[in-house]
Design a protein around this motif. Structure first.
Motif, PDB file in Angstrom:
ATOM      1  N   ILE A  46       0.846  -1.207   0.000  1.00  0.00           N
ATOM      2  CA  ILE A  46       0.000   0.000   0.000  1.00  0.00           C
ATOM      3  C   ILE A  46       0.873   1.246   0.000  1.00  0.00           C
ATOM      4  CG2 ILE A  46      -1.685   1.330   1.316  1.00  0.00           C
ATOM      5  CD1 ILE A  46      -2.837  -1.362   2.285  1.00  0.00           C
ATOM      6  N   GLU A  47       1.911   1.258   0.820  1.00  0.00           N
ATOM      7  CA  GLU A  47       2.815   2.411   0.859  1.00  0.00           C
ATOM      8  C   GLU A  47       3.493   2.599  -0.500  1.00  0.00           C
ATOM      9  OE1 GLU A  47       5.244   5.607   1.651  1.00  0.00           O
ATOM     10  OE2 GLU A  47       3.427   4.920   2.679  1.00  0.00           O
ATOM     11  N   LEU A  48       3.912   1.498  -1.129  1.00  0.00           N
ATOM     12  CA  LEU A  48       4.552   1.599  -2.445  1.00  0.00           C
ATOM     13  C   LEU A  48       3.554   2.131  -3.477  1.00  0.00           C
ATOM     14  CD1 LEU A  48       6.755   1.197  -4.502  1.00  0.00           C
ATOM     15  CD2 LEU A  48       6.207  -1.249  -4.566  1.00  0.00           C
ATOM     16  N   ALA A  49       2.311   1.659  -3.430  1.00  0.00           N
ATOM     17  CA  ALA A  49       1.299   2.150  -4.367  1.00  0.00           C
ATOM     18  C   ALA A  49       1.065   3.646  -4.188  1.00  0.00           C
ATOM     19  CB  ALA A  49      -0.009   1.381  -4.190  1.00  0.00           C
ATOM     20  N   GLU A  50       1.085   4.110  -2.937  1.00  0.00           N
ATOM     21  CA  GLU A  50       0.920   5.544  -2.665  1.00  0.00           C
ATOM     22  C   GLU A  50       2.097   6.332  -3.255  1.00  0.00           C
ATOM     23  OE1 GLU A  50      -1.375   7.446  -1.259  1.00  0.00           O
ATOM     24  OE2 GLU A  50      -2.791   5.833  -0.881  1.00  0.00           O
ATOM     25  N   ARG A  51       3.302   5.805  -3.097  1.00  0.00           N
ATOM     26  CA  ARG A  51       4.474   6.484  -3.662  1.00  0.00           C
ATOM     27  C   ARG A  51       4.399   6.527  -5.185  1.00  0.00           C
ATOM     28  NH1 ARG A  51       9.910   4.504  -0.347  1.00  0.00           N
ATOM     29  NH2 ARG A  51       9.082   4.760   1.778  1.00  0.00           N
ATOM     30  N   LEU A  52       3.984   5.427  -5.794  1.00  0.00           N
ATOM     31  CA  LEU A  52       3.868   5.387  -7.245  1.00  0.00           C
ATOM     32  C   LEU A  52       2.796   6.351  -7.737  1.00  0.00           C
ATOM     33  CD1 LEU A  52       4.178   1.536  -7.773  1.00  0.00           C
ATOM     34  CD2 LEU A  52       5.800   3.255  -8.586  1.00  0.00           C
ATOM     35  N   ALA A  53       1.678   6.440  -7.016  1.00  0.00           N
ATOM     36  CA  ALA A  53       0.618   7.370  -7.403  1.00  0.00           C
ATOM     37  C   ALA A  53       1.118   8.804  -7.364  1.00  0.00           C
ATOM     38  CB  ALA A  53      -0.597   7.193  -6.498  1.00  0.00           C
ATOM     39  N   ARG A  54       1.846   9.148  -6.310  1.00  0.00           N
ATOM     40  CA  ARG A  54       2.378  10.513  -6.207  1.00  0.00           C
ATOM     41  C   ARG A  54       3.399  10.782  -7.305  1.00  0.00           C
ATOM     42  NH1 ARG A  54       2.310   9.177  -0.583  1.00  0.00           N
ATOM     43  NH2 ARG A  54       4.542   8.720  -0.602  1.00  0.00           N
ATOM     44  N   SER A  55       4.228   9.783  -7.628  1.00  0.00           N
ATOM     45  CA  SER A  55       5.281   9.978  -8.628  1.00  0.00           C
ATOM     46  C   SER A  55       4.723  10.044 -10.044  1.00  0.00           C
ATOM     47  CB  SER A  55       6.303   8.832  -8.542  1.00  0.00           C
ATOM     48  OG  SER A  55       6.951   8.813  -7.287  1.00  0.00           O
TER      49      SER A  55
ATOM     50  N   GLN B 293      13.688   2.045  -4.221  1.00  0.00           N
ATOM     51  CA  GLN B 293      13.822   2.808  -2.984  1.00  0.00           C
ATOM     52  C   GLN B 293      12.975   2.192  -1.885  1.00  0.00           C
ATOM     53  OE1 GLN B 293      15.918   5.622  -2.351  1.00  0.00           O
ATOM     54  NE2 GLN B 293      15.321   4.876  -0.313  1.00  0.00           N
ATOM     55  N   MET B 294      11.768   1.744  -2.243  1.00  0.00           N
ATOM     56  CA  MET B 294      10.896   1.097  -1.266  1.00  0.00           C
ATOM     57  C   MET B 294      11.509  -0.202  -0.777  1.00  0.00           C
ATOM     58  SD  MET B 294       7.997   1.462   0.322  1.00  0.00           S
ATOM     59  CE  MET B 294       7.119   0.403   1.481  1.00  0.00           C
ATOM     60  N   LEU B 295      12.070  -1.007  -1.678  1.00  0.00           N
ATOM     61  CA  LEU B 295      12.717  -2.255  -1.291  1.00  0.00           C
ATOM     62  C   LEU B 295      13.888  -1.987  -0.350  1.00  0.00           C
ATOM     63  CD1 LEU B 295      12.622  -4.048  -4.759  1.00  0.00           C
ATOM     64  CD2 LEU B 295      11.555  -4.925  -2.661  1.00  0.00           C
ATOM     65  N   ALA B 296      14.660  -0.958  -0.661  1.00  0.00           N
ATOM     66  CA  ALA B 296      15.789  -0.607   0.202  1.00  0.00           C
ATOM     67  C   ALA B 296      15.303  -0.135   1.569  1.00  0.00           C
ATOM     68  CB  ALA B 296      16.636   0.484  -0.465  1.00  0.00           C
ATOM     69  N   ASP B 297      14.263   0.690   1.591  1.00  0.00           N
ATOM     70  CA  ASP B 297      13.724   1.193   2.858  1.00  0.00           C
ATOM     71  C   ASP B 297      13.204   0.056   3.734  1.00  0.00           C
ATOM     72  OD1 ASP B 297      14.297   3.726   1.998  1.00  0.00           O
ATOM     73  OD2 ASP B 297      12.238   4.262   1.484  1.00  0.00           O
ATOM     74  N   CYS B 298      12.735  -1.015   3.102  1.00  0.00           N
ATOM     75  CA  CYS B 298      12.182  -2.154   3.846  1.00  0.00           C
ATOM     76  C   CYS B 298      13.230  -3.219   4.144  1.00  0.00           C
ATOM     77  CB  CYS B 298      11.019  -2.773   3.073  1.00  0.00           C
ATOM     78  SG  CYS B 298       9.588  -1.670   2.922  1.00  0.00           S
ATOM     79  N   GLY B 299      14.478  -2.956   3.767  1.00  0.00           N
ATOM     80  CA  GLY B 299      15.566  -3.864   4.113  1.00  0.00           C
ATOM     81  C   GLY B 299      15.779  -5.024   3.168  1.00  0.00           C
ATOM     82  N   TYR B 300      15.220  -4.942   1.939  1.00  0.00           N
ATOM     83  CA  TYR B 300      15.382  -6.026   0.976  1.00  0.00           C
ATOM     84  C   TYR B 300      16.529  -5.722   0.016  1.00  0.00           C
ATOM     85  CZ  TYR B 300      10.840  -7.749   2.505  1.00  0.00           C
ATOM     86  OH  TYR B 300       9.792  -8.224   3.262  1.00  0.00           O
ATOM     87  N   ALA B 301      17.308  -6.742  -0.316  1.00  0.00           N
ATOM     88  CA  ALA B 301      18.387  -6.585  -1.288  1.00  0.00           C
ATOM     89  C   ALA B 301      17.882  -6.697  -2.720  1.00  0.00           C
ATOM     90  CB  ALA B 301      19.476  -7.632  -1.044  1.00  0.00           C
ATOM     91  N   THR B 302      16.682  -7.248  -2.895  1.00  0.00           N
ATOM     92  CA  THR B 302      16.101  -7.414  -4.226  1.00  0.00           C
ATOM     93  C   THR B 302      15.901  -6.060  -4.908  1.00  0.00           C
ATOM     94  OG1 THR B 302      14.893  -9.315  -3.357  1.00  0.00           O
ATOM     95  CG2 THR B 302      14.190  -8.453  -5.486  1.00  0.00           C
ATOM     96  N   ARG B 303      16.119  -6.030  -6.221  1.00  0.00           N
ATOM     97  CA  ARG B 303      15.908  -4.823  -7.005  1.00  0.00           C
ATOM     98  C   ARG B 303      15.196  -5.179  -8.301  1.00  0.00           C
ATOM     99  NH1 ARG B 303      16.985  -3.413  -2.733  1.00  0.00           N
ATOM    100  NH2 ARG B 303      18.571  -1.935  -2.015  1.00  0.00           N
ATOM    101  N   VAL B 304      14.577  -4.179  -8.930  1.00  0.00           N
ATOM    102  CA  VAL B 304      13.975  -4.355 -10.252  1.00  0.00           C
ATOM    103  C   VAL B 304      14.771  -3.531 -11.254  1.00  0.00           C
ATOM    104  CG1 VAL B 304      11.665  -4.767  -9.323  1.00  0.00           C
ATOM    105  CG2 VAL B 304      12.338  -2.434  -9.938  1.00  0.00           C
ATOM    106  N   ASP B 305      14.648  -3.884 -12.523  1.00  0.00           N
ATOM    107  CA  ASP B 305      15.365  -3.174 -13.583  1.00  0.00           C
ATOM    108  C   ASP B 305      14.405  -2.955 -14.736  1.00  0.00           C
ATOM    109  OD1 ASP B 305      17.135  -2.355 -15.682  1.00  0.00           O
ATOM    110  OD2 ASP B 305      18.793  -3.246 -14.543  1.00  0.00           O
ATOM    111  N   HIS B 306      14.250  -1.697 -15.143  1.00  0.00           N
ATOM    112  CA  HIS B 306      13.300  -1.368 -16.192  1.00  0.00           C
ATOM    113  C   HIS B 306      13.844  -1.632 -17.593  1.00  0.00           C
ATOM    114  CE1 HIS B 306      15.938   2.124 -16.020  1.00  0.00           C
ATOM    115  NE2 HIS B 306      15.505   2.472 -17.220  1.00  0.00           N
TER     116      HIS B 306
END
Length: 254
Positions: free
Chosen positions: A101-110, A198-211
């Motif tokens: 939900i927090e990530l969706a809110e960030r994406l909506a704002r961005s 950024q959300m993954l990093a904030d939540c402590g995950y090493a996983t990343r996505v690449d566009h």
């Protein structure tokens, strides 16, 4: 529903999560119906994959009801114009419900910025493997608020650059060349990936996505084939398990 592909990382690299981002235009007369679909209303209420829905930046005349806004867009938007743009974005399934939900809110704002929007997070179980595919449907209007109070019909009228108060809200898609629009899509893909990382990093995950495409990432393998719901429906359970096992071994290769 589009496929959500898993891009495997190579040994020694940060593990990669899935990335999928698409933009679709909805023509006049379809906005309210699509709003009901993503919000799982009416005939769609039997689906049990809705995690959360929300909205923002609606004009005063719409109150707190996105359905009212999209209904007026369907009624008053100019003929052959897009009533909405839908951004469909795969979300990392490592995240908890609150984090999604927090990530969706960030994406909506961005992505939406100041424009009126509505979003819904869905998390259906995958047809193969049963793994949830969380993703967000973000509906945005092209109309950019400018602080001028307008009636619904005036909101969707043609923009008047010389006298904005006498015309409709400006559309941020207006006057752009095809090259400008392609560059905008590329920039948004990067923005979406950066927001997720950024959300993954904030939540402590090493996983990343690449566009980027697999080739641009330097990965020498073919993208996973999208089977589609019809083909999957006709597959026997043994065939589904075989495909799942092959996918797992393929993505684990360095």
């Amino acid at each position: 529903m589009s496929a959500f592909f898993v891009y495997a990382s190579r040994k020694g690299e940060t593990p990669m999560a899935s990335f999928h981002y698409s933009i679709k235009s909805g023509k006049k007369g379809t906005a309210r119906r699509h709003s009901a679909y993503i919000d799982r209303e009416g005939a769609h209420s039997t689906r049990d994959d809705l995690i959360h829905s929300s909205h923002g930046n609606l004009p005063a005349w719409a109150g707190d009801e996105p359905a009212q806004f999209w209904s007026m867009a369907d009624r008053h938007e100019r003929s052959n114009a897009a009533a909405y743009r839908e951004h469909e974005i795969a979300l990392p399934n490592e995240l908890s419900k609150d984090q999604l939900i927090e990530l969706a809110e960030r994406l909506a704002r961005s992505v939406a910025g100041e424009k009126p929007y509505q979003y819904a997070i869905h998390a259906p179980a995958g047809s193969i493997g049963g793994i949830e595919n969380p993703h967000v449907h973000l509906m945005c209007s092209d109309r950019v608020p400018d602080g001028i109070e307008r009636t619904p019909n005036r909101t969707f009228a043609r923009y008047n650059s010389k006298n904005p108060a006498s015309g409709g809200c400006r559309k941020d898609s207006g006057g752009r060349s095809p090259l400008d629009l392609r560059q905008q899509v590329s920039a948004r893909r990067k923005l979406v990936a950066d927001t997720q990382n950024q959300m993954l990093a904030d939540c402590g995950y090493a996983t990343r996505v690449d566009h980027r495409s697999l080739r641009d990432q330097g990965i020498k393998r073919r993208a996973e084939r999208h089977l589609g719901p019809r083909l999957i429906k006709d597959m026997a359970e043994g065939e589904k398990q075989q495909f799942t096992d092959h996918r797992a071994s393929h993505n684990a290769e360095p």
